[in-house]
Every structure is written in structure tokens, then in C-alpha cells.
Design an enzyme around this catalytic site. Structure first.
Site, short mmCIF file in Angstrom:
data_model
loop_
_atom_site.label_atom_id
_atom_site.label_comp_id
_atom_site.label_asym_id
_atom_site.label_seq_id
_atom_site.Cartn_x
_atom_site.Cartn_y
_atom_site.Cartn_z
N GLU A 1 -1.83 1.10 -4.48
CA GLU A 1 -1.64 0.11 -3.84
C GLU A 1 -0.99 -1.47 -5.64
OE1 GLU A 1 -2.93 -2.94 -1.13
OE2 GLU A 1 -3.20 -0.63 -0.99
N CYS B 1 1.13 -0.62 0.11
CA CYS B 1 0.21 -0.04 -0.27
C CYS B 1 0.66 1.35 -0.22
CB CYS B 1 -1.22 -0.60 1.34
SG CYS B 1 -0.31 0.00 2.90
#
Length: 361
Positions: free
Chosen positions: A353, A319
Site C-alpha cells: 500500500e 493498493c
């Protein structure tokens, strides 16, 4: 950091993220990233609102980062799921008509799923009593939702304290319990794309998989069908309990789940010290060929990164592309980037992401 909600500019914003990821991975001779886009609106399955009093009424409110004094009053939220947008005005009508539901209500949280489930959490600055519980039960039935009331030291549940999501991976449907208050991927459509990418990247294996930071078993369930056995770790009790329920609900029986941090597991595998939480788990019985990691924004600490080096294949969901690049730099002398992907979990923000498959040279 967010940018204005503007579906017309979505493609340009996604291209900017792709360029950024490409630049970060260029020093490692990474292939061109696969790019998985998001729905342009109604993609976010959860939303949290403070309530703001104005003209003797309470409104849904959000605040710009760093400014908790100037509310943005909302009737709806275009990035939130259609179910959340449908529930918002009806719920507001109900609390305005009910002194019991309205009194000292200060926050409302919504959690929904692609499968149609919904849960609402109402947060109060007062104790909740039987009168509140009766009003809440009627409200939950009218809205067809689970409803949770929270105040200091108190949690009352009408229905369930979780929602159920269903996601298809390579032709099989997996069911997930997602508990109130626990982490879940907010963009369900992109989450499904992530699961399918990871499933394909791991491939069919005849050995075992180590998974660090498994959460509620989001990736564990489909990846377990690709290997002989899985040893998965997680430190959150709520997530561990959800993962165990999800394994049972889906009939996945080749996973052993232990409540250890990545750092503790590193110590256990290096035989630095024993852990009571590993009682009955024979680490030497595993033939690990792959490791799957989905770390927090800080990435893997150096010791955990060194632990992953001993595996032939490292499947990494990140992330934070900056810490991903730092971890790849540490591993680059022994592992090459075979695949990479960008998953647009957070449209109209600079967050991204990403995923990489690292294979031993």
C-alpha cells in the site's frame, strides 16, 4: 504472491518493497518515501477458513493459490490477530461437541478489531432453523462475540452484523462500524498509520474536499475535520450505509455522501448529464481545493484521472504501485509529487500500500 512467514526476514522484505516503490516513482522526481512498518505477527484482523473433513473431524484449512485440492490444515494462524487465535480452538471444540452447529458447516470467517470486538460467520450447506439459532445464541454468549449464520438465501444474526473499531488520529478517537462482508483494511495498526499520514498530508484547509471511493468512511472521518465541506462518493450500498452510520456516530456533519461511481461523478461535474442521486446537492456550491482517491487495484481510469487534474492537491492512496505510477505519469505535466509513503499492510507478500500527495506545479 506470498513469501514464507518469517519474522526474522521482515526487515529485508520491507526494504525490498521500499526499493521497488522508489524505482517506480523515480521518473517523477519523488522524494524519499516515508516507510510505515507492520507488527511482525498477529497483525491481520480478519481471516477466512474453509473446513476440511479428515478422520471424521473438521479442521480449519487454507489453500495455496491455484491449488484447491491440497489443504493446509491449521490449529492457529500467526499472522491473524491474537483474538482470532484465541477463538479458533475454542470454537472448534464447540462445534465438535454440537451436532447442530457441526452439521454441514463448511466455512468460518472471523472479523476482529484493535478495540477488542469480534464477529464470527458460520457458513452452511443447509437451512438454519430455530434449533441452530438457540445453539448459536449460547455459543455467542460463551465466546463474547457476535455470530452470523449463513446458508443459501439465509442470514441469521446473533448480536450485531458489524464490529466496532476505534482508531486515534491526531489525538482524536474515531469509531467505525465495520459490516460483515464489506471491505475493511485488514491490518488495523498500519491502517491507523495511514490515517495519520493522510491527515497530516492534507493539512488544515479553508476550502472543500472531494473524495472518491470512500468505502465505510475510513479516511472520510478524520479528513473531514481538516476542510470546510466534503463531497464523498461510493457505489456499494453496504459501505454507504456504514459510512452514514459512522458519520453520525462521530458527530461529523460536514460530509455529503452520494452513491455514484467515480465515472458517474466525472459526468456530473462535467455537466454531461444529471443524476437523480444528486438531487438536492448543489455541486456549484463547493470550492474544491483537494481530491482524495483510494481506488481499486486497477487504479483510476483515464477520465477520472483527468478529473483529478483540475484540483490543486491530489491525495492518493494506492493498493497497486504499478497503476499508481501509471496515473502519476498521466498527471506529471501538471502536478509534482510532494510526499510519498509506503504502508506495509501485507507483510510476507509482494503487495504494498502506498500514498502520494500531488501538488499543482
Amino acid at each position: 504472491m506470498s513469501v514464507p512467514f518469517d519474522p526474522a526476514s521482515y526487515d529485508r522484505q520491507l526494504e525490498e518493497k521500499t526499493v521497488r516503490l522508489r524505482e517506480l516513482l523515480a521518473p517523477f522526481d519523488a522524494p524519499e518515501p516515508q516507510v510505515f512498518d507492520s507488527p511482525r505477527e498477529h497483525y491481520r484482523l480478519r481471516a477466512e477458513f474453509r473446513l476440511w473433513r479428515e478422520d471424521q473431524k473438521r479442521y480449519y484449512a487454507m489453500f495455496a493459490p491455484g491449488d484447491n485440492r491440497t489443504p493446509i490444515l491449521l490449529e492457529g494462524l500467526p499472522i491473524a490477530s491474537e483474538r482470532i487465535n484465541a477463538l479458533m480452538p475454542v470454537l472448534r471444540e464447540r462445534w465438535e461437541a454440537s451436532p447442530t452447529l457441526n452439521h454441514k458447516l463448511f466455512q468460518v470467517d472471523f472479523l476482529t478489531t484493535l478495540a477488542g470486538d469480534a464477529m464470527i460467520t458460520l457458513c452452511y450447506h443447509r437451512p438454519l432453523d430455530a434449533e441452530w439459532q438457540a445453539a448459536a445464541a449460547q455459543l455467542a454468549a460463551e465466546l463474547d462475540v457476535s455470530l452470523i449464520g449463513r446458508s443459501k438465501g439465509q442470514k441469521l444474526v446473533i448480536g450485531h452484523d458489524y464490529v466496532t473499531e476505534k482508531l486515534d488520529v491526531a489525538g482524536r478517537t474515531f469509531s467505525y462500524r465495520q459490516p460483515e462482508g464489506a471491505f475493511t483494511q485488514p491490518n488495523g495498526t498500519v491502517n491507523g498509520k495511514m490515517l495519520n499520514w493522510a491527515f497530516d498530508a492534507l493539512g488544515e484547509r479553508q476550502d472543500d474536499l472531494l473524495e472518491l471511493y470512500c468505502g465505510n468512511g475510513n479516511f472520510t472521518l478524520p479528513l473531514a475535520t481538516r476542510v470546510r465541506k466534503v463531497l464523498a462518493t461510493e457505489i456499494s450500498k453496504t459501505s454507504v450505509n456504514a459510512a452514514l452510520s459512522n458519520l453520525d456516530d462521530n458527530g461529523v456533519d460536514n460530509v455529503t455522501l452520494v452513491r455514484l461511481s467515480a465515472e458517474e461523478l466525472t459526468e456530473a461535474l462535467n455537466e454531461v448529464r444529471p443524476f437523480r442521486r444528486l438531487h438536492g446537492v448543489d455541486l456549484k456550491s463547493y470550492d474544491f481545493g483537494s481530491v482524495f482517491v483510494d481506488p481499486p487495484r486497477a487504479g483510476m481510469d483515464p477520465d477520472t484521472c483527468e478529473l483529478t487534474r483540475r484540483f490543486e492537491r491530489i491525495l492518493y492512496i494506492s493498493c497497486n504501485p504499478e497503476t499508481l505510477a501509471a496515473n502519476i505519469a498521466q498527471l506529471h505535466d501538471t502536478h509534482r509529487v510532494e510526499r510519498c509513503a509506503l504502508f506495509d499492510q501485507f507483510p510476507y507478500t509482494h503487495h504494498m500500500e502506498s500514498g502520494v500527495l500531488l501538488v499543482r506545479r
